[in-house]
Structure formats: C-alpha cells, structure tokens
Design a protein around this motif. Structure first.
Motif, PDB file in Angstrom:
ATOM      1  N   ASN A  20       0.829  -1.208   0.000  1.00 35.16           N
ATOM      2  CA  ASN A  20       0.000   0.000   0.000  1.00 35.16           C
ATOM      3  C   ASN A  20       0.862   1.256   0.000  1.00 35.16           C
ATOM      4  OD1 ASN A  20      -2.456  -1.359   0.002  1.00 35.16           O
ATOM      5  ND2 ASN A  20      -2.706  -1.295   2.221  1.00 35.16           N
ATOM      6  N   ASN A  58       1.859   4.079  -3.374  1.00 32.06           N
ATOM      7  CA  ASN A  58       1.424   5.461  -3.198  1.00 32.06           C
ATOM      8  C   ASN A  58       2.541   6.460  -2.938  1.00 32.06           C
ATOM      9  OD1 ASN A  58      -1.765   5.678  -3.085  1.00 32.06           O
ATOM     10  ND2 ASN A  58      -1.203   3.715  -2.174  1.00 32.06           N
ATOM     11  N   ASP A  84      -6.175   2.213   1.051  1.00 36.29           N
ATOM     12  CA  ASP A  84      -6.846   3.061   0.077  1.00 36.29           C
ATOM     13  C   ASP A  84      -8.349   2.956   0.344  1.00 36.29           C
ATOM     14  OD1 ASP A  84      -8.009   4.293  -2.114  1.00 36.29           O
ATOM     15  OD2 ASP A  84      -6.540   3.522  -3.541  1.00 36.29           O
ATOM     16  N   ASP A 117     -10.872   4.383  -0.843  1.00 31.63           N
ATOM     17  CA  ASP A 117     -11.751   4.358  -2.018  1.00 31.63           C
ATOM     18  C   ASP A 117     -12.029   2.934  -2.486  1.00 31.63           C
ATOM     19  OD1 ASP A 117     -12.018   7.120  -2.165  1.00 31.63           O
ATOM     20  OD2 ASP A 117     -10.250   7.348  -3.420  1.00 31.63           O
ATOM     21  N   LYS A 175     -10.461   7.998   7.255  1.00 34.66           N
ATOM     22  CA  LYS A 175      -9.529   9.067   6.888  1.00 34.66           C
ATOM     23  C   LYS A 175      -9.221   9.957   8.084  1.00 34.66           C
ATOM     24  CE  LYS A 175      -9.812  11.036   2.788  1.00 34.66           C
ATOM     25  NZ  LYS A 175     -10.331  11.688   1.552  1.00 34.66           N
ATOM     26  N   ASP A 183      -5.852   6.619   6.035  1.00 33.71           N
ATOM     27  CA  ASP A 183      -5.894   6.698   4.572  1.00 33.71           C
ATOM     28  C   ASP A 183      -4.463   6.722   4.035  1.00 33.71           C
ATOM     29  OD1 ASP A 183      -7.517   7.163   2.064  1.00 33.71           O
ATOM     30  OD2 ASP A 183      -6.129   8.854   1.978  1.00 33.71           O
ATOM     31  N   LYS A 196      -2.903   7.757   1.288  1.00 33.67           N
ATOM     32  CA  LYS A 196      -2.268   8.837   0.521  1.00 33.67           C
ATOM     33  C   LYS A 196      -1.481   9.789   1.410  1.00 33.67           C
ATOM     34  CE  LYS A 196      -5.509   8.455  -3.326  1.00 33.67           C
ATOM     35  NZ  LYS A 196      -6.106   7.205  -2.825  1.00 33.67           N
TER      36      LYS A 196
END
Length: 365
Positions: free
Chosen positions: A25, A29, A170, A172, A342, A347, A349
C-alpha cells in the motif's frame, strides 16, 4: 533528474499477508521518482507480490531462511551488504530477529536503520525464548523504531521510544458498493445467503479452528449461512479436514489467496476475527472501511477499532456465545465509513507522503 533513493525493505517473503499488504500500500502510493523500494527476502520461491514489485521498478534479492545461529546465513547476509553499498536506509520487518539483520547492516556502513514491529506477541513454541532474548538487541542497532500499533511497539521494543506508522489503506477501494457485492455473491453462487467472512493466513494466531466452531453454531440456527475464508497457509489442510468432519464442506468457501480482497469484503455480511493476538490487524481496518459489522476477540489491540461497527468478545466465551452475537446482525445496514477512516489517519495517501519525506530526510544524513 536525480536517481530515487533506494530503500531496502527486509522481509521473509512478499505473499499476501498483513505486513506485506501494508508495505505494498505504501509502495504504490509513494512518489517512486523520489523513493524506490527494493526487497531482501528470506525465501527462494516467487510470491504473490513479486511481479507487481518488479513492474513498479523494485528489485528482489533472496537469502536463506533467517537463522541467527547459522554461520552460512550470517556470511550470506554480510556478503550481501558488502556488495550493495547503495543502500543507505534499511527498513527491517523481521520482528524479534530484526536486530540480527540490522547489526550486520550497521557493520557494513548502512547510514540509517529502521526496525518495524508488526506483532504484539509470538507463538509459544521452542523458538519463543530465543526470539524474546533476540528482540533485546533491536534498540542497539536501529536508528528508528516503527510499530503498527502501541501494543506491538511496547511488546517488541520494551520502550515507549517508537513511532506508530499506521497500516493505512486506500479507502476508495473498500467503500461499500452494492453492485460489487452482488457481483461477488453471484461469482460464488451465494445470492440470498448470510455470509460470514474472514481474511487471514492459515496459521496459529488467526485461530481458524475456533472460526469453524463458531460457524458450526451459526449453521445450526441459520442453515442458509455460508463461511468465506480468504487466504492460504500451512494449516489450511487441517482446517479443510475439520470442515469435512463437521459436514460443512458445502457451506464453507476456501477462496485461496486473492488480489481482490476489497471486492470480496463487499460480498460479506459479518466479519469474524477471533485472533489469539495481532500487532494491529490491517484487515480489521479494511473491514471497517467496507462498512462490515466486525466481531473480534478482545485480544486485538484497540488501536484498530475506529468505528461503532466493532464488537469485542473474550475468547474464553463459547462458540455459541460468539455465534449468537453474529446472528444479531443478519439485517445489518452497511455504513459508509470512508471519512471516519480518513479522520483516524488510516488513509494511505497522506501516510505515504509522510513516510516518503521521512526517507528523504534521513537519506541525507
């Protein structure tokens, strides 16, 4: 354009386990023009993530199994670091035995070493004493200590001088999607079934025997229930035999290792996670992100409980008690937990950006 910093990730192998998935992960990213991962593994075989690693520009090296008493292993480790002076950062994921690797890395001039705790205990087998003694060397040879959670860090490092690096995901990919749920249920021919799910390697800490006992009790009440077990491992055959002995073979789905766990979770109705111990349990974060009702053991660190979808039960309680709890949620309405995950800083990112910057700063010395 300058070459990226190459960080050596030291692992056992890159199968689809929790720590390996966490690493991937982050790897997917980070800005790979700035930071690139390479992997030093301790198995000769190719594993699930190897092809993707190579497609992302990573290198994979192989050593024999990590044995702190093996002269041939220590010589091979020493030879590796002598031949690969390009690594100024070594990030080790070998839990109690991380000090063995980092000592040799330091001896060969590696500038910055990192030990990473992924577990809050170890199997109580013959190796337990060796490992608990070995972990005392970790602080001596690491410049930074990361842990997946507070309990894992305190157990592994025996100090508060570590930083939690979240097993981020992630969000999403996991947010509940009814179309995906319907697709999964159709693939496995489980439309209109009550699906109890579990994701985990078939090994001792995941407690698969208990999972089967609990599901057996669920079946007695709701005959249209099915159990979906995602993963593989050394104990899979033993669990398959237990399923057969209980007459549940047509009720239990063994999916094997899958690359689409995020989709499979859409097709589950309740997530069962009665581990004997965990460092954190990245799949618990994933299951909450998918809006699943999660029934977990009280041995799992509370760091990973981010939503109201989680119920903790003691492993001293009988399978009947666990089954009755699961059966309370036959009509459970899935929530969209994306913003909660998040906000809790899980999260990927944002976390990947922080780790990327950390590597860059410490590669400079």
């Amino acid at each position: 354009m300058s070459e990226p910093i190459r960080v050596l990730q030291v692992v056992t192998y890159m199968g689809r386990g929790g720590l390996e998935t966490m690493l991937m992960n982050y790897y997917r990213n980070i800005d790979r023009d700035k930071v690139q991962f390479d992997f030093l593994t301790h198995r000769d075989e190719r594993w699930d993530y190897d092809e993707e690693i190579e497609s992302l520009g990573g290198k994979i090296y192989h050593l024999p199994k990590l044995n702190p008493f093996s002269k041939s292993y220590l010589n091979a480790l020493d030879k590796f670091f002598k031949e690969h002076k390009e690594y100024q950062i070594v990030h080790c994921h070998q839990d109690c035995l991380s000090g063995v690797v980092l000592k040799v890395a330091k001896k060969n001039g590696v500038r910055f070493t990192i030990a990473h705790a992924h577990s809050a205990s170890q199997d109580k087998n013959l190796k337990y004493i060796i490992k608990t003694l070995a972990k005392k060397n970790i602080k001596k040879y690491s410049d930074k200590m990361f842990a997946c959670g507070e309990e894992a860090g305190k157990w592994m490092f025996e100090t508060d001088n570590f930083e939690v690096l979240n097993n981020a995901i992630d969000t999403d990919l996991y947010t509940y999607n009814k179309e995906k749920a319907d697709k999964v249920k159709k693939e496995f021919d489980i439309e209109n079934k009550f699906v109890v799910g579990h994701v985990g390697r078939f090994n001792y800490p995941k407690n698969h025997k208990f999972i089967i006992d609990v599901f057996n009790e669920v079946q007695k009440v709701r005959e249209d229930s099915v159990l979906m077990l995602v993963g593989d491992g050394d104990l899979r055959y033993e669990i398959e035999q237990k399923v057969q002995d209980l007459g549940l073979s047509d009720k239990v789905i063994f999916t094997g290792v899958r690359s689409d766990v995020n989709d499979l979770m859409q097709g589950m109705d309740v997530f069962l996670f009665p581990s004997l111990y965990e460092g954190l349990g990245i799949v618990l974060i994933e299951a909450q992100a998918a809006g699943l009702k999660c029934i977990i053991s009280d041995t799992i660190p509370k760091d990973g409980v981010l939503t109201d979808d989680v119920t903790c039960i003691s492993l001293t309680q009988s399978p009947i008690v666990w089954a009755n709890e699961i059966l309370k949620y036959q009509e459970y309405k899935r929530a969209n937990n994306k913003e909660i995950i998040k906000k809790a800083n899980y999260d990927i990112k944002n976390n990947a950006k922080k780790l990327e910057q950390f590597y860059i700063e410490n590669a400079r010395g």
